[in-house]
Structures are given as structure tokens and as C-alpha cells.
Design a protein around this motif. Structure first.
Motif, PDB file in Angstrom:
ATOM      1  N   THR A 150       9.186   4.773  -7.100  1.00  0.00           N
ATOM      2  CA  THR A 150       9.195   3.476  -6.430  1.00  0.00           C
ATOM      3  C   THR A 150      10.618   3.064  -6.074  1.00  0.00           C
ATOM      4  O   THR A 150      10.900   2.634  -4.948  1.00  0.00           O
ATOM      5  CB  THR A 150       8.554   2.403  -7.335  1.00  0.00           C
ATOM      6  OG1 THR A 150       7.224   2.791  -7.668  1.00  0.00           O
ATOM      7  CG2 THR A 150       8.519   1.053  -6.638  1.00  0.00           C
ATOM      8  N   LEU A 209       3.265   0.715 -14.641  1.00  0.00           N
ATOM      9  CA  LEU A 209       2.701   1.811 -13.868  1.00  0.00           C
ATOM     10  C   LEU A 209       2.151   2.885 -14.803  1.00  0.00           C
ATOM     11  O   LEU A 209       2.707   3.144 -15.874  1.00  0.00           O
ATOM     12  CB  LEU A 209       3.750   2.432 -12.950  1.00  0.00           C
ATOM     13  CG  LEU A 209       4.377   1.521 -11.895  1.00  0.00           C
ATOM     14  CD1 LEU A 209       5.486   2.254 -11.159  1.00  0.00           C
ATOM     15  CD2 LEU A 209       3.333   1.026 -10.908  1.00  0.00           C
ATOM     16  N   THR A 235       2.337   4.708  -0.896  1.00  0.00           N
ATOM     17  CA  THR A 235       1.851   5.964  -1.469  1.00  0.00           C
ATOM     18  C   THR A 235       2.894   7.043  -1.233  1.00  0.00           C
ATOM     19  O   THR A 235       3.493   7.118  -0.159  1.00  0.00           O
ATOM     20  CB  THR A 235       0.512   6.378  -0.830  1.00  0.00           C
ATOM     21  OG1 THR A 235      -0.478   5.408  -1.159  1.00  0.00           O
ATOM     22  CG2 THR A 235       0.059   7.745  -1.330  1.00  0.00           C
ATOM     23  N   ILE A 293      -1.002  -0.988 -13.035  1.00  0.00           N
ATOM     24  CA  ILE A 293      -2.041  -1.456 -13.959  1.00  0.00           C
ATOM     25  C   ILE A 293      -1.779  -2.874 -14.453  1.00  0.00           C
ATOM     26  O   ILE A 293      -2.650  -3.476 -15.060  1.00  0.00           O
ATOM     27  CB  ILE A 293      -2.228  -0.488 -15.146  1.00  0.00           C
ATOM     28  CG1 ILE A 293      -0.928  -0.320 -15.951  1.00  0.00           C
ATOM     29  CG2 ILE A 293      -2.737   0.868 -14.658  1.00  0.00           C
ATOM     30  CD1 ILE A 293      -1.099   0.510 -17.221  1.00  0.00           C
ATOM     31  N   THR A 302       0.544   6.837 -14.243  1.00  0.00           N
ATOM     32  CA  THR A 302       0.235   7.956 -13.331  1.00  0.00           C
ATOM     33  C   THR A 302       0.216   7.511 -11.873  1.00  0.00           C
ATOM     34  O   THR A 302      -0.706   7.807 -11.112  1.00  0.00           O
ATOM     35  CB  THR A 302      -1.108   8.633 -13.702  1.00  0.00           C
ATOM     36  OG1 THR A 302      -2.171   7.662 -13.635  1.00  0.00           O
ATOM     37  CG2 THR A 302      -1.041   9.235 -15.089  1.00  0.00           C
ATOM     38  N   GLY A 303       1.255   6.752 -11.497  1.00  0.00           N
ATOM     39  CA  GLY A 303       1.425   6.352 -10.107  1.00  0.00           C
ATOM     40  C   GLY A 303       0.625   5.150  -9.671  1.00  0.00           C
ATOM     41  O   GLY A 303       0.676   4.767  -8.494  1.00  0.00           O
ATOM     42  N   GLN A 304      -0.104   4.528 -10.573  1.00  0.00           N
ATOM     43  CA  GLN A 304      -0.937   3.383 -10.228  1.00  0.00           C
ATOM     44  C   GLN A 304      -0.439   2.130 -10.942  1.00  0.00           C
ATOM     45  O   GLN A 304       0.008   2.185 -12.093  1.00  0.00           O
ATOM     46  CB  GLN A 304      -2.397   3.639 -10.589  1.00  0.00           C
ATOM     47  CG  GLN A 304      -3.033   4.768  -9.804  1.00  0.00           C
ATOM     48  CD  GLN A 304      -4.477   4.978 -10.176  1.00  0.00           C
ATOM     49  OE1 GLN A 304      -4.806   5.167 -11.348  1.00  0.00           O
ATOM     50  NE2 GLN A 304      -5.364   4.958  -9.192  1.00  0.00           N
ATOM     51  N   LEU A 312       2.725   8.283  -6.426  1.00  0.00           N
ATOM     52  CA  LEU A 312       2.555   6.835  -6.292  1.00  0.00           C
ATOM     53  C   LEU A 312       1.307   6.594  -5.451  1.00  0.00           C
ATOM     54  O   LEU A 312       1.136   7.222  -4.401  1.00  0.00           O
ATOM     55  CB  LEU A 312       3.779   6.233  -5.615  1.00  0.00           C
ATOM     56  CG  LEU A 312       4.134   4.770  -5.874  1.00  0.00           C
ATOM     57  CD1 LEU A 312       4.350   4.507  -7.359  1.00  0.00           C
ATOM     58  CD2 LEU A 312       5.376   4.389  -5.089  1.00  0.00           C
ATOM     59  N   GLN A 313       0.436   5.678  -5.945  1.00  0.00           N
ATOM     60  CA  GLN A 313      -0.846   5.507  -5.289  1.00  0.00           C
ATOM     61  C   GLN A 313      -1.087   4.053  -4.895  1.00  0.00           C
ATOM     62  O   GLN A 313      -1.330   3.205  -5.752  1.00  0.00           O
ATOM     63  CB  GLN A 313      -1.977   5.969  -6.211  1.00  0.00           C
ATOM     64  CG  GLN A 313      -1.849   7.405  -6.695  1.00  0.00           C
ATOM     65  CD  GLN A 313      -2.993   7.812  -7.590  1.00  0.00           C
ATOM     66  OE1 GLN A 313      -4.162   7.626  -7.257  1.00  0.00           O
ATOM     67  NE2 GLN A 313      -2.664   8.376  -8.751  1.00  0.00           N
ATOM     68  N   HIS A 314      -0.958   3.760  -3.611  1.00  0.00           N
ATOM     69  CA  HIS A 314      -1.366   2.468  -3.039  1.00  0.00           C
ATOM     70  C   HIS A 314      -0.763   1.276  -3.793  1.00  0.00           C
ATOM     71  O   HIS A 314      -1.452   0.317  -4.137  1.00  0.00           O
ATOM     72  CB  HIS A 314      -2.897   2.358  -3.016  1.00  0.00           C
ATOM     73  CG  HIS A 314      -3.563   3.509  -2.323  1.00  0.00           C
ATOM     74  ND1 HIS A 314      -3.466   3.715  -0.963  1.00  0.00           N
ATOM     75  CD2 HIS A 314      -4.314   4.533  -2.818  1.00  0.00           C
ATOM     76  CE1 HIS A 314      -4.137   4.811  -0.637  1.00  0.00           C
ATOM     77  NE2 HIS A 314      -4.649   5.327  -1.740  1.00  0.00           N
ATOM     78  N   LEU A 315       0.541   1.347  -4.018  1.00  0.00           N
ATOM     79  CA  LEU A 315       1.230   0.281  -4.746  1.00  0.00           C
ATOM     80  C   LEU A 315       1.451  -0.920  -3.833  1.00  0.00           C
ATOM     81  O   LEU A 315       2.025  -0.800  -2.751  1.00  0.00           O
ATOM     82  CB  LEU A 315       2.576   0.792  -5.264  1.00  0.00           C
ATOM     83  CG  LEU A 315       3.462  -0.227  -5.988  1.00  0.00           C
ATOM     84  CD1 LEU A 315       2.795  -0.696  -7.274  1.00  0.00           C
ATOM     85  CD2 LEU A 315       4.833   0.375  -6.298  1.00  0.00           C
ATOM     86  N   ASP A 342       0.826  -1.215   0.000  1.00  0.00           N
ATOM     87  CA  ASP A 342       0.000   0.000   0.000  1.00  0.00           C
ATOM     88  C   ASP A 342       0.859   1.263   0.000  1.00  0.00           C
ATOM     89  O   ASP A 342       0.582   2.226   0.716  1.00  0.00           O
ATOM     90  CB  ASP A 342      -0.925  -0.014   1.226  1.00  0.00           C
ATOM     91  CG  ASP A 342      -2.117   0.920   1.055  1.00  0.00           C
ATOM     92  OD1 ASP A 342      -2.548   1.127  -0.092  1.00  0.00           O
ATOM     93  OD2 ASP A 342      -2.605   1.452   2.071  1.00  0.00           O
TER      94      ASP A 342
END
Length: 254
Positions: A43, A205, A8, A211, A207-209, A17-20, A6
Motif C-alpha cells: 500500500t 490488513l 488492487t 479487515i 492477506t491483502g484485504q 492487495l485486494q480492493h482496498l 478499490d
């Protein structure tokens, strides 16, 4: 094993970075793919403690990075996304500095340094300053410094950038050999061919998510008959709209 939970990272109102959340197993080559600004370097900088996460955790071999930072850093070789560091030092002085930082005796690193210097064809340049090197030569010097201590985990941010074809090939062979010894290689790249050649698993990744996280083979199997380039561009961003190219080319003939 490395566990990212998680994770961020925000800079003011901007989420880099969002909830990786993902796991990187030992004995694997793991690649990060993404456009510029996708979160790859963010990251990696969290993994090597250059920056601290806004929230979430990183666990390395069962140890929380936030609590065991120095111990974990001893396990890691890091190559940044730019080799423009310590330019006032000669290559040999730079390597000696890194050996001292890891508290290694000259006798412990001499043989490995010699092999790496020979491999990357730098034996005649070791007493020249980093400032006098081309980008590719600086990249080689930084790679040698990172790999000098032979730690378990290699974290390489765009490591092929600026390397000549022979040096890039040699680095790929080193990465494969390191993983075959049951150790870990993590790297970021924009080169899809390199990712397809090397990665046991990859993370895409946007935009920080996150995929996609899985193997290249599984990704190709999910998109029967399509190239990795086409799949990646469908997932990560605009797939080269031909009318935009036509508009630009049309403008050039007006």
C-alpha cells in the motif's frame, strides 16, 4: 485528504492487495497494522509511486496520482522499510542530494537540517559514509533526509525500526506536532503499543484485504475488556495457541 479507491495489486497470480478502499484525512496520524505480507508495504509503495496498482486509484488533495505523479511526490516525505540506500555517500552528501531533487536552495534547508541533526544526535557523524553507520544510524539519516523538505504528507514504513528509545520518542513527538499543524502522517508498524499511542485511525490488513478501519478507541470499545494485542491477533491471525508452544517446549526437554 488521501482517498484510496478499490486499489488492487497483483504479481502474476498472487494478489498482494485486494480492493482496498479507505480515506485518510489531513491532520491525522494514520497507521497500517498487519502481519508480514499483509499488504502494508505494498500500500505504501503505491502511495509513493514506487509501484503502480493493477487497478484502482489514489486521489491526493483532489488530484489523481496516476495523472499528477510529480506534483504529488513534491508533497510527500517517504521513509522506506530499509535504510540501506546510497551507502557510498556521506550523510551530508545524501541530504544534499535530496535537497537538490526537491530543487531547494541551501539557505532553505540549512536551519531545518541543523535542528534535525541536533535532535537525532548526528552532528559528529555528518561527514561519514552511510555504509559505516549502524542500522539505527542509517535510519536516523534517512529520517532526516525525508523530513528535510517539510512536506505536507509523511509516509513512513516501519520508521521506529532500529531506533534507540530517545530517537523513537523524538520521532513520535515530531509526528504528533506535524499532525497538529493540520498535516498528514501515515506509517506502518508491528508495534501495537506504538499504534495505540499515536494513531487517530488505523487500518488492519490481512492477506491483502482490509479487515478494520477506524480508531483504536472504537476497536477497544467493540471488544470490551480485551487488550489491543488480543483483539489484533484474533482479527489478523492465530492467537498464539498454547499447545503449539507447549509442544515446542516439550520437545526441548526430550
Amino acid at each position: 485528504m488521501i482517498e484510496i479507491n478499490d486499489l488492487t495489486k497483483s504479481y502474476g497470480n498472487k494478489l498482494a492487495l485486494q480492493h482496498l478502499t479507505l480515506k485518510i484525512e489531513s491532520g491525522k496520524i494514520f497507521g497500517f497494522l498487519g502481519h508480514n505480507g499483509a499488504g502494508k508495504s505494498t500500500t505504501i509503495k503505491n502511495l509513493v509511486s514506487i509501484i503502480q496498482p493493477t487497478s484502482g486509484s489514489i486521489i491526493v488533495d483532489g488530484l489523481d496520482l496516476a495523472e499528477h505523479r510529480q506534483e504529488i511526490k513534491q508533497k510527500i516525505a517517504y521513509v522506506p522499510d530499509t535504510p540501506d540506500i546510497f551507502l557510498q555517500l556521506t550523510a551530508m552528501e545524501y541530504w544534499d542530494l535530496l535537497a537538490a531533487a526537491y530543487d531547494l536552495a541551501e539557505s532553505d534547508v540549512q536551519a531545518r537540517r541543523h535542528k534535525l541533526v541536533e535532535l537525532f544526535n548526528m552532528s559528529e557523524r555528518v561527514d561519514e559514509t552511510m555504509a559505516s553507520f549502524s542500522h539505527g544510524m542509517r535510519q536516523k539519516a534517512v529520517l532526516i533526509g525525508a523530513l528535510l523538505t517539510d512536506p505536507d504528507i509523511w509516509i513512513l514504513d516501519e520508521p521506529m525500526q532500529g531506533l534507540d528509545p530517545q530517537a523513537a520518542y523524538d520521532l513520535k513527538q515530531l509526528m504528533k506536532a506535524h499532525a497538529e499543524k493540520g498535516k498528514t502522517v501515515i506509517f506502518s508498524t508491528h508495534n501495537l503499543d506504538t499504534a495505540q499511542q499515536l494513531c487517530d485511525e488505523l487500518a488492519i490488513l490481512k492477506t491483502g484485504q482490509l479487515i478494520y478501519n477506524g480508531s483504536v478507541q472504537d476497536l477497544l470499545a467493540q471488544h470490551n475488556g480485551e487488550s489491543l494485542e488480543d483483539i489484533y491477533l484474533q482479527m489478523a491471525g492465530r492467537q498464539g495457541d498454547s499447545h503449539l508452544v507447549d509442544d515446542i517446549e516439550g520437545d526441548s526437554h526430550e
